[in-house]
Design an enzyme around this catalytic site. Sequence first.
Site, PDB file in Angstrom:
ATOM      1  N   ASN A  12       0.863  -1.194   0.000  1.00  0.00           N
ATOM      2  CA  ASN A  12       0.000   0.000   0.000  1.00  0.00           C
ATOM      3  C   ASN A  12       0.895   1.237   0.000  1.00  0.00           C
ATOM      4  O   ASN A  12       1.481   1.585   1.020  1.00  0.00           O
ATOM      5  CB  ASN A  12      -0.895  -0.032   1.254  1.00  0.00           C
ATOM      6  CG  ASN A  12      -1.708   1.239   1.406  1.00  0.00           C
ATOM      7  OD1 ASN A  12      -1.840   2.026   0.468  1.00  0.00           O
ATOM      8  ND2 ASN A  12      -2.256   1.445   2.601  1.00  0.00           N
ATOM      9  N   LYS A  14       0.057   4.258  -0.228  1.00  0.00           N
ATOM     10  CA  LYS A  14      -0.614   5.440   0.332  1.00  0.00           C
ATOM     11  C   LYS A  14      -0.430   6.620  -0.634  1.00  0.00           C
ATOM     12  O   LYS A  14      -0.425   6.416  -1.844  1.00  0.00           O
ATOM     13  CB  LYS A  14      -0.090   5.746   1.736  1.00  0.00           C
ATOM     14  CG  LYS A  14      -0.096   4.506   2.632  1.00  0.00           C
ATOM     15  CD  LYS A  14       0.119   4.830   4.068  1.00  0.00           C
ATOM     16  CE  LYS A  14       0.261   3.543   4.863  1.00  0.00           C
ATOM     17  NZ  LYS A  14       0.098   3.737   6.293  1.00  0.00           N
ATOM     18  N   HIS A 104      -9.555   1.071   4.969  1.00  0.00           N
ATOM     19  CA  HIS A 104      -8.270   1.302   5.635  1.00  0.00           C
ATOM     20  C   HIS A 104      -8.489   2.285   6.786  1.00  0.00           C
ATOM     21  O   HIS A 104      -9.299   3.208   6.678  1.00  0.00           O
ATOM     22  CB  HIS A 104      -7.258   1.852   4.628  1.00  0.00           C
ATOM     23  CG  HIS A 104      -5.865   1.855   5.182  1.00  0.00           C
ATOM     24  ND1 HIS A 104      -5.425   2.816   6.065  1.00  0.00           N
ATOM     25  CD2 HIS A 104      -4.829   1.001   5.005  1.00  0.00           C
ATOM     26  CE1 HIS A 104      -4.164   2.558   6.392  1.00  0.00           C
ATOM     27  NE2 HIS A 104      -3.777   1.461   5.770  1.00  0.00           N
ATOM     28  N   GLU A 106      -6.892   4.719   7.754  1.00  0.00           N
ATOM     29  CA  GLU A 106      -6.677   6.138   7.404  1.00  0.00           C
ATOM     30  C   GLU A 106      -7.902   6.710   6.686  1.00  0.00           C
ATOM     31  O   GLU A 106      -8.224   7.895   6.837  1.00  0.00           O
ATOM     32  CB  GLU A 106      -5.396   6.274   6.567  1.00  0.00           C
ATOM     33  CG  GLU A 106      -4.165   6.058   7.456  1.00  0.00           C
ATOM     34  CD  GLU A 106      -2.929   5.539   6.759  1.00  0.00           C
ATOM     35  OE1 GLU A 106      -2.877   5.565   5.513  1.00  0.00           O
ATOM     36  OE2 GLU A 106      -2.019   5.077   7.463  1.00  0.00           O
ATOM     37  N   GLU A 174      -5.420  -5.053  10.624  1.00  0.00           N
ATOM     38  CA  GLU A 174      -4.426  -4.001  10.797  1.00  0.00           C
ATOM     39  C   GLU A 174      -4.686  -3.250  12.093  1.00  0.00           C
ATOM     40  O   GLU A 174      -5.501  -2.297  12.117  1.00  0.00           O
ATOM     41  CB  GLU A 174      -4.494  -3.007   9.635  1.00  0.00           C
ATOM     42  CG  GLU A 174      -4.178  -3.607   8.288  1.00  0.00           C
ATOM     43  CD  GLU A 174      -3.529  -2.571   7.388  1.00  0.00           C
ATOM     44  OE1 GLU A 174      -2.409  -2.816   6.951  1.00  0.00           O
ATOM     45  OE2 GLU A 174      -4.131  -1.507   7.171  1.00  0.00           O
ATOM     46  N   GLY A 180       2.425   2.219  10.909  1.00  0.00           N
ATOM     47  CA  GLY A 180       3.401   3.305  10.841  1.00  0.00           C
ATOM     48  C   GLY A 180       4.114   3.596  12.153  1.00  0.00           C
ATOM     49  O   GLY A 180       4.853   4.575  12.248  1.00  0.00           O
ATOM     50  N   SER A 220       3.448  -2.167  10.470  1.00  0.00           N
ATOM     51  CA  SER A 220       4.897  -2.202  10.700  1.00  0.00           C
ATOM     52  C   SER A 220       5.547  -3.524  10.294  1.00  0.00           C
ATOM     53  O   SER A 220       6.471  -4.006  10.964  1.00  0.00           O
ATOM     54  CB  SER A 220       5.210  -1.852  12.167  1.00  0.00           C
ATOM     55  OG  SER A 220       4.774  -0.525  12.441  1.00  0.00           O
TER      56      SER A 220
HETATM   57  C1  PEP Z   1      -0.804   0.262   6.162  1.00  0.00           C
HETATM   58  O1  PEP Z   1      -0.926   1.463   6.036  1.00  0.00           O
HETATM   59  O2  PEP Z   1      -1.646  -0.499   5.658  1.00  0.00           O
HETATM   60  C2  PEP Z   1       0.341  -0.242   6.904  1.00  0.00           C
HETATM   61  C3  PEP Z   1       0.302  -1.462   7.326  1.00  0.00           C
HETATM   62  O3  PEP Z   1       1.385   0.651   7.125  1.00  0.00           O
HETATM   63  P1  PEP Z   1       2.818   0.311   7.759  1.00  0.00           P
HETATM   64  O4  PEP Z   1       3.292  -0.991   7.134  1.00  0.00           O
HETATM   65  O5  PEP Z   1       3.673   1.464   7.394  1.00  0.00           O
HETATM   66  O6  PEP Z   1       2.624   0.144   9.228  1.00  0.00           O
END
Ligand code: PEP
Length: 264
Positions: A12, A14, A104, A106, A174, A180, A220
Amino acid sequence: MATLRCPLIAGNWKMNLDHLQSIAFVQKLGWALKDAKYVESNVEVALFPPFTDLRSVQTLINADSLPFAFGAQDLSMFDDGAHTGDISGLFLKALECSYVIVGHSERRADHSEDDAIVAAKSRAAIRHSLVPIVCVGETAEDLETHGAAKIPVEQLTKVLEALDAKDNYVVAYEPVWAIGSGQAATPDQANDVAAALRETIAQVHGSERAEATRILYGGSVKAANIASLMKRPDVDGALVGGASLDVSEFSSIIQFPKHVTLDS
Ligand code: PEP
């Protein structure tokens, strides 16, 4: 990791990489995996660029026969009409997208997307033969108050009730606190919630659908922790954010079967 479910590693991006940068990135990833003799039947790779990159990514993947699926990070719940700024699943299908991310955290936070909207978007994806990757996860506060599984299970139930057992979908667990933050869930935490989500699928859509559905972990994920996550039986892949923007790190995540060892 269950052998019947092909692992899926999804990147992803973003709101990163413009269409020119996306071309350079996909080319480099293709070369890195070719050099590493990556076998696409072992692990499926899907890329999720911004909308404005999709045509470039599609053209490059087709021209160079690269072993990547791709999709969008969001879609409209509507198919067409007066919805300024929205993107229809019809348009994504016309660009040969296979997948689309829905719900998601976000989007839930920045655009007030609730479970009803996520369910409607998941239905829109299915209408256009796109596979929705349905994201669910608890905040740090939810974790403290309810434990890890309650909120993700509730979020998923609302979406499953709007879909049919024959629909093809992927679930991404998630935890919001892990996205992040550099602090991933432990493999056991990730597996426990994935198992609860699979049980929820079994209750709503039956055990056959539950066994066939891929449940990803996201939050992460890096080359250093992917192998131990993938060793857990209910974790079928990863939704990767930050680390999917680094060619060498992402290519190493994709090649996790090479670094799954008995002690990971
Ligand atoms: C995400 O935004 O779906 C995600 C898992 O981000 P990160 O891997 O940076 O934690």
